[in-house]
Design an enzyme around this catalytic site. Structure first.
Site, PDB file in Angstrom:
ATOM      1  N   GLY A 143       0.817  -1.204   0.000  1.00  0.00           N
ATOM      2  CA  GLY A 143       0.000   0.000   0.000  1.00  0.00           C
ATOM      3  C   GLY A 143       0.851   1.254   0.000  1.00  0.00           C
ATOM      4  CG  ASP A 144       3.710   4.237   1.469  1.00  0.00           C
ATOM      5  OD1 ASP A 144       4.523   4.644   0.630  1.00  0.00           O
ATOM      6  OD2 ASP A 144       3.192   4.984   2.313  1.00  0.00           O
ATOM      7  CG  ASP A 145       7.679   4.232  -0.797  1.00  0.00           C
ATOM      8  OD1 ASP A 145       7.143   4.649  -1.840  1.00  0.00           O
ATOM      9  OD2 ASP A 145       8.034   4.984   0.128  1.00  0.00           O
TER      10      ASP A 145
END
Ligand SMILES: *[C@@H]1O[C@H](CO)[C@@H](O)[C@H](O)[C@H]1NC(C)=O
Ligand SMILES: *[C@@H]1O[C@H](CO)[C@@H](O)[C@H](O)[C@H]1NC(C)=O
Ligand SMILES: *[C@@H]1O[C@H](CO)[C@@H](O)[C@H](O)[C@H]1NC(C)=O
Ligand SMILES: *[C@@H]1O[C@H](CO)[C@@H](O)[C@H](O)[C@H]1NC(C)=O
Ligand SMILES: *[C@@H]1O[C@H](CO)[C@@H](O)[C@H](O)[C@H]1NC(C)=O
Ligand SMILES: *[C@@H]1O[C@H](CO)[C@@H](O)[C@H](O)[C@H]1NC(C)=O
Ligand SMILES: *[C@@H]1O[C@H](CO)[C@@H](O)[C@H](O)[C@H]1NC(C)=O
Ligand SMILES: *[C@@H]1O[C@H](CO)[C@@H](O)[C@H](O)[C@H]1NC(C)=O
Ligand SMILES: *[C@@H]1O[C@H](CO)[C@@H](O)[C@H](O)[C@H]1NC(C)=O
Ligand SMILES: *[C@@H]1O[C@H](CO)[C@@H](O)[C@H](O)[C@H]1NC(C)=O
Length: 475
Positions: free
Chosen positions: A262-264
């Site tokens: 959901g992010d990096d």
């Protein structure tokens, strides 16, 4: 069920020869140009660390039904096994089953081993998550000022820790944390799924991490770290569920990982503004290889935005990504100070992406108003080569800082196939560098050196962490 699974705890685990690293890391830089196997041979003495003691969580009364709280059992197991740190070390086996527990701390000379059908479930009872001090290089929690919830699996000041298994699962059950975070119902920053701080000789391998509360794997102020054969899956979208975040760490090797985030997928960090500057501990000598990433809202590899202790000597290669926002992203801001230098990325295959290369010198996002706006980050020596990307909105969005342009950027042998929405392929300001064999033609700030120009550099020496080998060790 339990008795059948207990008798099947017959496995082989691979452990590390750290001797090579320890010897090599004391050698001067000039001596590192040796082949890994040569070194291991020359290093002579091979030392295999096998643990003298082994116990199962069931020995401490744990019940793998997914419902019973095993917090006491995990704490008892760790208290019991930590007494062996100085006498041969210990392995804690988590057999097949679903083991619900509150956060627990690891110990030195210790292996946590998960059976392939073992799932450790993080407790959703916030009362089981004590508040701990913020990281000194951040000055506060990342989500909110003040302290932070403890990490699910935490270790401080440890040596020789292995978290591994036959692809068992560590499940953060993050949904309630994400909801509370979004609804601003939390009073403290969320904990991370695994954090090891001030530690040395860490292996995290052959496991699956799902639905972390926030970042998944966070080694901080640590050295000699291997993350290998790890699958990380988080619901999309889910806030800040970064995959692997080396933070003020040296000698890190991340390989053969599959991350849906959901992010990096990977974010390399080193502290935040004035706190990171005064702590002054860089992230350096980092290898990333054979990474597969899906990061629809963020980067395959991010550098920053917290980089105030500096980031240098990062070598990433053989990266596959689909459906990600950006390939490599450097994020910083006036106030950060520090540096990002000697970053080498090659052989990326990317499919469906907003920006292949992204650099942002005005990220903002400060811990408080005490940061020094004159603390300008230095970004220098960034090399990207051998990249093929398809269905891309923009090849490069490279925006430096007017008072301190990003320098030494080199992009070579890159083919970006733009998606049909015909936008500007490159947008550059306050940067300096060169390019060769790049299509579509880069911005004027990256003048084309011609197809016979030397490709962008990639280091040919090996790092100490390259010398570490795994050795078989059976129980
Ligand atoms: C992970 O598992 C694979 C396949 O079983 C094995 O070859 C490898 O050595 C393991 N790696 C580690 C670090 O345990
Ligand atoms: C804990 O350690 C002691 C040795 O100090 C050992 O005798 C005991 O059996 C262990 N407890 C459990 C539950 O395994
Ligand atoms: C884990 O260690 C931290 C300090 O590093 C401490 O604050 C916390 O109480 C410990 N938790 C447990 C469950 O032992
Ligand atoms: C852990 O290591 C750090 C850095 O060396 C040190 O400042 C801290 O006091 C240590 N903590 C403990 C509990 O030993
Ligand atoms: C480990 O489990 C995950 C999740 O089920 C799966 O996607 C992955 O392929 C497995 N890895 C290996 C090496 O079996
Ligand atoms: C992650 O959590 C979501 C609910 O938020 C759930 O639907 C999904 O199955 C979970 N993923 C895994 C791999 O367990
Ligand atoms: C946050 O603090 C408020 C006020 O003290 C309290 O009502 C609330 O329950 C706290 N939230 C959590 C998640 O602990
Ligand atoms: C190309 O990228 C766009 C997003 O920019 C996406 O909506 C579309 O599905 C992608 N096309 C293919 C064929 O994957
Ligand atoms: C350019 O990159 C492609 C794709 O990674 C690779 O196959 C090719 O060998 C590279 N060309 C040169 C001259 O290095
Ligand atoms: C290009 O960069 C400028 C800043 O130099 C920015 O204002 C503009 O929005 C960018 N354009 C695109 C399409 O990203």
């Amino acid at each position: 069920m339990a008795s059948r699974t207990r008798s099947s705890i017959r496995f082989t685990v691979l452990l590390v020869i750290w001797m090579a690293v320890i010897t090599q890391s004391m050698a001067p830089v000039e001596c590192r140009r040796r082949k890994a196997h040569d070194h291991v041979r020359r290093g002579g003495e091979k030392k295999t660390i096998c643990r003298a003691h082994t116990a199962s969580v069931e020995d401490f009364g744990a019940v793998g039904d997914g419902v019973t709280s095993n917090t006491k059992a995990f704490h008892a197991a760790m208290a019991n096994l930590s007494q062996y740190s100085a006498s041969g070390g210990a392995t804690l086996v988590v057999p097949a089953g679903r083991w619900l527990t509150g956060p627990f701390n690891l110990t030195s000379h210790f292996t946590l081993f998960l059976h392939r059908d073992a799932v450790i479930l993080a407790s959703q009872d916030l009362n089981e998550w004590p508040i701990i001090d913020p990281l000194p290089s951040y000055g506060r929690g990342r989500d909110l000022p003040g302290g932070r919830y403890t990490n699910f699996i935490h270790g401080s000041n440890l040596t020789d820790v292995v978290i591994t298994g036959d692809n068992g699962t560590i499940d953060g059950q993050g949904e309630i944390w994400w909801q509370k975070f979004k609804n601003k119902e939390l009073n403290y920053t969320r904990g991370y799924l695994v954090e090891l701080m001030f530690s040395d000789q860490i292996v995290i391998s052959n496991l699956t991490f799902v639905n972390s509360t926030s970042w998944n794997i966070h080694p901080v102020y640590s050295s000699n770290i291997i993350v290998s054969g790890v699958t990380i899956l988080a619901k999309i979208p889910s806030p800040n569920t970064d995959g692997i975040n080396p933070d003020s760490c040296s000698n890190v090797r991340i390989e053969d990982c599959y991350i849906v985030s959901g992010d990096d997928c990977i974010a390399i960090k080193s502290g935040w503004d004035e706190y990171g500057i005064s702590f002054g501990m860089p992230s350096q000598h980092i290898i990333i290889r054979r990474l597969t990433c899906i990061s629809p809202t963020s980067a395959v590899i991010a550098l920053g935005s917290e980089m105030s202790g500096g980031i240098q000597d990062v070598r990433a290669e053989d990266i596959i990504a689909i459906n990600s926002e950006s390939g490599v992203r450097i994020k910083t801001s006036p106030g950060r100070g520090g540096f990002v230098k000697d970053i080498f990325v090659r052989r990326m295959n990317l499919y469906t992406m907003k920006w292949v290369f992204w650099m942002t010198g005005h990220y903002g996002d400060h811990p408080d108003d005490k940061f020094d706006p004159k603390a300008t980050p230095v970004i220098n020596g960034i090399s990207y080569s051998d990249v093929v990307a398809e269905n891309v909105t923009m090849a490069g969005n490279l925006l430096g800082i007017e008072a301190a342009p990003f320098t030494g950027i080199c992009i070579s042998n890159v083919t970006v196939d733009m998606s049909k929405s015909k936008k500007l392929p490159w947008n550059c300001s306050d940067i300096q560098g060169v390019s060769s064999s790049v299509s579509p033609t880069p911005c004027a700030l990256l003048p084309d050196q011609g197809s016979s120009a030397k490709p962008c550099p990639f280091p040919t020496d090996e790092l100490p962490i390259d010398y570490v080998e795994f050795n078989e060790c059976s129980y």
